[in-house]
Design an enzyme around this catalytic site. Sequence first.
Site, PDB file in Angstrom:
ATOM      1  N   GLU A 166      55.965  36.277  11.932  1.00  0.00           N
ATOM      2  CA  GLU A 166      56.064  36.660  13.350  1.00  0.00           C
ATOM      3  C   GLU A 166      57.492  36.974  13.810  1.00  0.00           C
ATOM      4  N   TYR A 168      60.281  35.157  13.205  1.00  0.00           N
ATOM      5  CA  TYR A 168      61.172  34.008  13.431  1.00  0.00           C
ATOM      6  C   TYR A 168      62.217  33.916  12.306  1.00  0.00           C
ATOM      7  N   ARG A 216      53.638  29.910   6.337  1.00  0.00           N
ATOM      8  CA  ARG A 216      53.060  31.077   7.030  1.00  0.00           C
ATOM      9  C   ARG A 216      53.950  32.276   6.733  1.00  0.00           C
ATOM     10  N   HIS A 254      56.887  39.559  16.768  1.00  0.00           N
ATOM     11  CA  HIS A 254      56.622  39.582  18.219  1.00  0.00           C
ATOM     12  C   HIS A 254      57.134  40.861  18.864  1.00  0.00           C
ATOM     13  N   GLN A 341      45.067  35.761  28.923  1.00  0.00           N
ATOM     14  CA  GLN A 341      45.465  35.569  30.311  1.00  0.00           C
ATOM     15  C   GLN A 341      45.923  34.153  30.656  1.00  0.00           C
TER      16      GLN A 341
HETATM   17  P1  FAD Z   1      31.390  38.609  41.272  1.00  0.00           P
HETATM   18  O1  FAD Z   1      31.615  38.963  39.876  1.00  0.00           O
HETATM   19  O2  FAD Z   1      31.506  39.667  42.304  1.00  0.00           O
HETATM   20  O3  FAD Z   1      29.986  37.917  41.374  1.00  0.00           O
HETATM   21  C1  FAD Z   1      29.308  37.700  42.589  1.00  0.00           C
HETATM   22  C2  FAD Z   1      27.809  37.707  42.342  1.00  0.00           C
HETATM   23  O4  FAD Z   1      27.170  37.277  43.520  1.00  0.00           O
HETATM   24  C3  FAD Z   1      27.250  39.065  42.025  1.00  0.00           C
HETATM   25  O5  FAD Z   1      26.503  39.004  40.809  1.00  0.00           O
HETATM   26  C4  FAD Z   1      26.362  39.415  43.212  1.00  0.00           C
HETATM   27  O6  FAD Z   1      25.227  40.175  42.844  1.00  0.00           O
HETATM   28  C5  FAD Z   1      25.988  38.039  43.691  1.00  0.00           C
HETATM   29  N1  FAD Z   1      25.618  37.960  45.105  1.00  0.00           N
HETATM   30  C6  FAD Z   1      26.297  38.411  46.183  1.00  0.00           C
HETATM   31  N2  FAD Z   1      25.653  38.071  47.313  1.00  0.00           N
HETATM   32  C7  FAD Z   1      24.539  37.389  46.936  1.00  0.00           C
HETATM   33  C8  FAD Z   1      23.466  36.768  47.646  1.00  0.00           C
HETATM   34  N3  FAD Z   1      23.408  36.756  48.983  1.00  0.00           N
HETATM   35  N4  FAD Z   1      22.488  36.176  46.933  1.00  0.00           N
HETATM   36  C9  FAD Z   1      22.520  36.146  45.579  1.00  0.00           C
HETATM   37  N5  FAD Z   1      23.516  36.724  44.878  1.00  0.00           N
HETATM   38  C10 FAD Z   1      24.507  37.310  45.552  1.00  0.00           C
HETATM   39  N6  FAD Z   1      39.212  39.658  35.327  1.00  0.00           N
HETATM   40  C11 FAD Z   1      39.983  39.090  34.422  1.00  0.00           C
HETATM   41  O7  FAD Z   1      40.348  37.934  34.579  1.00  0.00           O
HETATM   42  N7  FAD Z   1      40.369  39.749  33.295  1.00  0.00           N
HETATM   43  C12 FAD Z   1      40.007  41.014  33.054  1.00  0.00           C
HETATM   44  O8  FAD Z   1      40.382  41.577  32.030  1.00  0.00           O
HETATM   45  C13 FAD Z   1      39.173  41.647  33.985  1.00  0.00           C
HETATM   46  N8  FAD Z   1      38.787  42.910  33.789  1.00  0.00           N
HETATM   47  C14 FAD Z   1      37.957  43.486  34.684  1.00  0.00           C
HETATM   48  C15 FAD Z   1      37.544  44.770  34.440  1.00  0.00           C
HETATM   49  C16 FAD Z   1      36.663  45.371  35.319  1.00  0.00           C
HETATM   50  C17 FAD Z   1      36.221  46.764  35.042  1.00  0.00           C
HETATM   51  C18 FAD Z   1      36.186  44.666  36.452  1.00  0.00           C
HETATM   52  C19 FAD Z   1      35.213  45.300  37.396  1.00  0.00           C
HETATM   53  C20 FAD Z   1      36.624  43.397  36.701  1.00  0.00           C
HETATM   54  C21 FAD Z   1      37.521  42.789  35.828  1.00  0.00           C
HETATM   55  N9  FAD Z   1      38.000  41.516  36.053  1.00  0.00           N
HETATM   56  C22 FAD Z   1      38.798  40.928  35.135  1.00  0.00           C
HETATM   57  C23 FAD Z   1      37.717  40.803  37.303  1.00  0.00           C
HETATM   58  C24 FAD Z   1      36.633  39.754  37.149  1.00  0.00           C
HETATM   59  O9  FAD Z   1      35.523  40.285  36.501  1.00  0.00           O
HETATM   60  C25 FAD Z   1      36.283  39.211  38.515  1.00  0.00           C
HETATM   61  O10 FAD Z   1      37.446  38.722  39.113  1.00  0.00           O
HETATM   62  C26 FAD Z   1      35.304  38.085  38.475  1.00  0.00           C
HETATM   63  O11 FAD Z   1      34.192  38.443  37.726  1.00  0.00           O
HETATM   64  C27 FAD Z   1      34.871  37.701  39.891  1.00  0.00           C
HETATM   65  O12 FAD Z   1      33.871  36.745  39.792  1.00  0.00           O
HETATM   66  P2  FAD Z   1      33.080  36.189  41.067  1.00  0.00           P
HETATM   67  O13 FAD Z   1      32.045  35.290  40.506  1.00  0.00           O
HETATM   68  O14 FAD Z   1      34.018  35.628  42.063  1.00  0.00           O
HETATM   69  O15 FAD Z   1      32.421  37.445  41.756  1.00  0.00           O
HETATM   70  P1  NAP Z   2      44.422  45.661  42.062  1.00  0.00           P
HETATM   71  O1  NAP Z   2      45.056  45.300  40.778  1.00  0.00           O
HETATM   72  O2  NAP Z   2      44.837  44.973  43.296  1.00  0.00           O
HETATM   73  O3  NAP Z   2      44.628  47.227  42.223  1.00  0.00           O
HETATM   74  C1  NAP Z   2      44.145  47.937  43.298  1.00  0.00           C
HETATM   75  C2  NAP Z   2      44.707  49.355  43.267  1.00  0.00           C
HETATM   76  O4  NAP Z   2      44.194  50.070  44.331  1.00  0.00           O
HETATM   77  C3  NAP Z   2      46.189  49.419  43.355  1.00  0.00           C
HETATM   78  O5  NAP Z   2      46.662  50.357  42.419  1.00  0.00           O
HETATM   79  C4  NAP Z   2      46.476  49.909  44.778  1.00  0.00           C
HETATM   80  O6  NAP Z   2      47.621  50.677  44.659  1.00  0.00           O
HETATM   81  C5  NAP Z   2      45.223  50.679  45.101  1.00  0.00           C
HETATM   82  N1  NAP Z   2      44.780  50.583  46.506  1.00  0.00           N
HETATM   83  C6  NAP Z   2      44.637  49.464  47.247  1.00  0.00           C
HETATM   84  N2  NAP Z   2      44.178  49.786  48.479  1.00  0.00           N
HETATM   85  C7  NAP Z   2      44.019  51.133  48.505  1.00  0.00           C
HETATM   86  C8  NAP Z   2      43.595  52.057  49.496  1.00  0.00           C
HETATM   87  N3  NAP Z   2      43.221  51.658  50.708  1.00  0.00           N
HETATM   88  N4  NAP Z   2      43.577  53.367  49.185  1.00  0.00           N
HETATM   89  C9  NAP Z   2      43.948  53.783  47.961  1.00  0.00           C
HETATM   90  N5  NAP Z   2      44.373  52.951  47.002  1.00  0.00           N
HETATM   91  C10 NAP Z   2      44.414  51.649  47.268  1.00  0.00           C
HETATM   92  O7  NAP Z   2      42.864  45.480  41.955  1.00  0.00           O
HETATM   93  P2  NAP Z   2      41.821  45.979  40.900  1.00  0.00           P
HETATM   94  O8  NAP Z   2      42.369  47.013  39.993  1.00  0.00           O
HETATM   95  O9  NAP Z   2      40.631  46.322  41.720  1.00  0.00           O
HETATM   96  O10 NAP Z   2      41.533  44.683  40.059  1.00  0.00           O
HETATM   97  C11 NAP Z   2      40.845  43.584  40.669  1.00  0.00           C
HETATM   98  C12 NAP Z   2      41.229  42.295  39.996  1.00  0.00           C
HETATM   99  O11 NAP Z   2      40.679  42.263  38.705  1.00  0.00           O
HETATM  100  C13 NAP Z   2      42.719  42.199  39.898  1.00  0.00           C
HETATM  101  O12 NAP Z   2      43.177  41.098  40.627  1.00  0.00           O
HETATM  102  C14 NAP Z   2      42.981  42.036  38.447  1.00  0.00           C
HETATM  103  O13 NAP Z   2      43.851  40.940  38.193  1.00  0.00           O
HETATM  104  C15 NAP Z   2      41.643  41.775  37.800  1.00  0.00           C
HETATM  105  N6  NAP Z   2      41.662  42.516  36.554  1.00  0.00           N
HETATM  106  C16 NAP Z   2      42.354  41.997  35.530  1.00  0.00           C
HETATM  107  C17 NAP Z   2      42.451  42.700  34.355  1.00  0.00           C
HETATM  108  C18 NAP Z   2      43.243  42.157  33.185  1.00  0.00           C
HETATM  109  O14 NAP Z   2      43.332  42.809  32.170  1.00  0.00           O
HETATM  110  N7  NAP Z   2      43.820  41.009  33.265  1.00  0.00           N
HETATM  111  C19 NAP Z   2      41.839  43.925  34.233  1.00  0.00           C
HETATM  112  C20 NAP Z   2      41.120  44.422  35.296  1.00  0.00           C
HETATM  113  C21 NAP Z   2      41.052  43.702  36.466  1.00  0.00           C
HETATM  114  P3  NAP Z   2      48.381  51.359  45.891  1.00  0.00           P
HETATM  115  O15 NAP Z   2      48.167  50.436  47.047  1.00  0.00           O
HETATM  116  O16 NAP Z   2      49.791  51.502  45.452  1.00  0.00           O
HETATM  117  O17 NAP Z   2      47.733  52.694  46.034  1.00  0.00           O
HETATM  118 FE1  SF4 Z   3      43.436  32.694  25.528  1.00  0.00          FE
HETATM  119 FE2  SF4 Z   3      41.161  31.639  26.414  1.00  0.00          FE
HETATM  120 FE3  SF4 Z   3      41.620  34.253  26.728  1.00  0.00          FE
HETATM  121 FE4  SF4 Z   3      41.101  33.199  24.323  1.00  0.00          FE
HETATM  122  S1  SF4 Z   3      39.715  33.290  26.073  1.00  0.00           S
HETATM  123  S2  SF4 Z   3      42.705  34.634  24.797  1.00  0.00           S
HETATM  124  S3  SF4 Z   3      42.134  31.249  24.465  1.00  0.00           S
HETATM  125  S4  SF4 Z   3      42.773  32.578  27.637  1.00  0.00           S
END
Ligand code: FAD
Ligand code: NAP
Ligand code: SF4
Length: 673
Positions: A166, A168, A216, A254, A341
């Site tokens: 890695e 080191y 390693r 790294h 993460q």
């Molecule tokens: P949600 O996922 O929104 O779940 C809420 C649930 O409640 C839904 O299934 C909905 O149908 C249900 N619901 C709402 N109202 C009602 C009701 N009245 N009755 C019954 N059910 C209801 N996060 C990361 O940490 N790492 C990532 O790499 C990452 N990548 C992402 C990539 C994408 C494309 C997307 C879209 C998201 C990503 N996220 C990532 C974000 C992450 O998925 C969300 O932050 C997380 O899943 C939010 O979870 P939650 O349970 O709070 O809400």
């Molecule tokens: P986000 O990271 O907050 O990005 C939102 C984007 O939308 C920004 O680029 C912002 O940029 C733009 N935006 C916000 N308001 C807007 C408006 N009114 N009009 C036009 N553009 C607007 O949120 P997200 O991409 O929706 O992700 C949601 C969460 O999921 C994040 O908190 C993230 O941490 C998580 N997530 C994590 C990963 C991961 O790999 N760890 C991957 C996907 C998602 P400007 O305001 O500059 O335009």
């Molecule tokens: Fe790290 Fe847990 Fe994500 Fe695996 S699932 S990479 S151990 S944070």
Amino acid sequence: MSAYPHLLSPLTVGPLALKNRVLMGSMHTGLEDRFFHYGKLATYFAERARGGVALIVTGGISPNRSGWLLPAGGTMNTRLDVVHHGRVTRAVRQEGGKIAMQILHAGRYGYHPFQVSASRVKSPINPFTPRAMSERQILSTIDDYGRAARLAREAGYDGVEIMGSEGYLLNQFLCRRVNVRTDAWGGAIEGRMRLPVEVTRAVRRAAGADFLIIYRLSLLDLVEGGNTWDEIVSAAKALEQAGVNLLNTGIGWHEARIPTIVSSVPRAAFRAVTARIKRELSIPVCASNRINTPEVAEDLIAKGDADMVSLARPLLADPDFVVKAQHGKGDEINTCIACNQACLDHTFALKRASCLVNPRACHETELVITRSSRRKTIAVVGAGVAGLAAATTAAQRGHEVTLFEASAEIGGQFRLAAKVPGKEEFQETLRYFEKRLGSTGVRVRLSHRATPSDLNGFDEVIVASGVVPRLPRLPGIEHTKVLSYAQLLSGSVVAGKKVAIIGAGGIGVDVAEFLLHDAGASISAFEAAWGIDPLVRTAGGLQEPAAPERVRELWLLQRKPKKKKMGSGPGRTTGWVHKLALERARVTMWGGVEYLRVDDQGLHLRHEGQHKTLAVDHVIVCAGQQSVRDLVPVDDQGRVRDPRCHVIGGADVAAELDAKRAIKQGVELAARL
Ligand code: FAD
Ligand code: NAP
Ligand code: SF4
């Protein structure tokens, strides 16, 4: 018969009889750095030993001050260190486990001004420039390794792992990239491998013949100036001669700009180099990197590619990985999704490591899940990851839990994330929760949107109703060209050849990946895309990356000014991978954009003072999210007015929401209800 007969079979490694083939790979958790955390470290390792892993390797412990990774890092050079480490080894032994201490000299990766290296060659990922070690410093460092091994033995360790990969210190000596010395510790491979070999001999002399030594070794440096295969084989053979009992695989420095552990790296992507070195040696060899299921591990050993497997992050995610495999419950394993993460991203931010899918990792003494003294009825609204974590933890504690989900499947936003190429592992988390809902006895009501009347009569109500995509106010937002990321990822529409993405946050970057790549790249496609020569014919195993096929023309847009990191998303240790991939695919990334309107011509915007029209087929909106809180009873000031009601995940706060926070909130709330 066991489903994993090779993985679970015993193995003798040097002086140690191991009960199976699983080694817990070294991880820096932050608990090693301050001696007052050794109690927590002991509990963390004891839980993994109880979970059946055959041999644990600790995080890196330096043999002296110049070898620290961070100021005041974990060191093994005094009697007091022996006392602290004794707590760890006793705890592991009490659980029937075995443990080796990793000796790590960071060399020029040390984040402090005392760092040293083979030559005065600065690392691109560290602001400090190392001093080149004098002959005297080299000899005293060899002694320090010997002393660390002897003290490790006194502290009760079963062996040590010498960290030589890695990038080191020992890796720095081994490669021309950093070692430009002209004395007997540099030059041809015989001189460059002298320090690793002398260190191994010193460790053997100091710790005795019946003490395990793991080395390693970097089998693929993945940097310019790295070693060729012939040089790697010479070093491996010399290390075996010097007394190494087990060779562990290291992949990539790294500072390499090729991903080696993130989720877009295929499972067991580097098995071929491990298999190749195994044919050159008579000692056992351990495979590592992206081995996260018992099936993959079993296949590696059954096919003879390795004698053992190193699981590191998978044991943060699930300490009971081995025990579950032994009991035929492989489908109950909480699989590491390689997101980095809560583990590596935390470590690089100097925070204690944990795990996105298991917030108890490295917090075992603080986040304790006990049986509740009173069985309560609990309603959970929403089966996103926040609701799933809360429901299953509450049910595990003995509560009677009903989970309402509006859609026909569990998962919420996380299910959409699993559609992104490179994030297929997210599906494993949903498989785990699906299984756990059954085993903990949660009553699940799918396709049922909960209403206030559904929630009457419960002792506690957890609102985990999550988020919906935010649609910005923009003329033409209702045009048929405009789609939310949820519409695109759920597969209801196939995007055209020219696409503009509004929003360059984590989801905007993921949507770009979705539009550019197919899911599930093979190992050979991964190697070609990133320029890896698996035969290591060139220094470091590098070759020209294949030019990606341009399947679509993409614009990734944001209103904020463009910064260096645009296109990298939120992940600290993963962002550079996304950014490089998007740059190679020639995605146009513009910051400082003002959106004007969408119409039949496409997206109109102002950029760098000019009006521009992007003649796109689709505009995908990734402009953040809004909380769904219609079931949260609030007073005039917006405070929750029903004491039974708890709000978690995206329903609580949409800004900066991620699955790490959602799951942690769910588990923490359920642990105290
Ligand atoms: P949600 O996922 O929104 O779940 C809420 C649930 O409640 C839904 O299934 C909905 O149908 C249900 N619901 C709402 N109202 C009602 C009701 N009245 N009755 C019954 N059910 C209801 N996060 C990361 O940490 N790492 C990532 O790499 C990452 N990548 C992402 C990539 C994408 C494309 C997307 C879209 C998201 C990503 N996220 C990532 C974000 C992450 O998925 C969300 O932050 C997380 O899943 C939010 O979870 P939650 O349970 O709070 O809400
Ligand atoms: P986000 O990271 O907050 O990005 C939102 C984007 O939308 C920004 O680029 C912002 O940029 C733009 N935006 C916000 N308001 C807007 C408006 N009114 N009009 C036009 N553009 C607007 O949120 P997200 O991409 O929706 O992700 C949601 C969460 O999921 C994040 O908190 C993230 O941490 C998580 N997530 C994590 C990963 C991961 O790999 N760890 C991957 C996907 C998602 P400007 O305001 O500059 O335009
Ligand atoms: Fe790290 Fe847990 Fe994500 Fe695996 S699932 S990479 S151990 S944070």
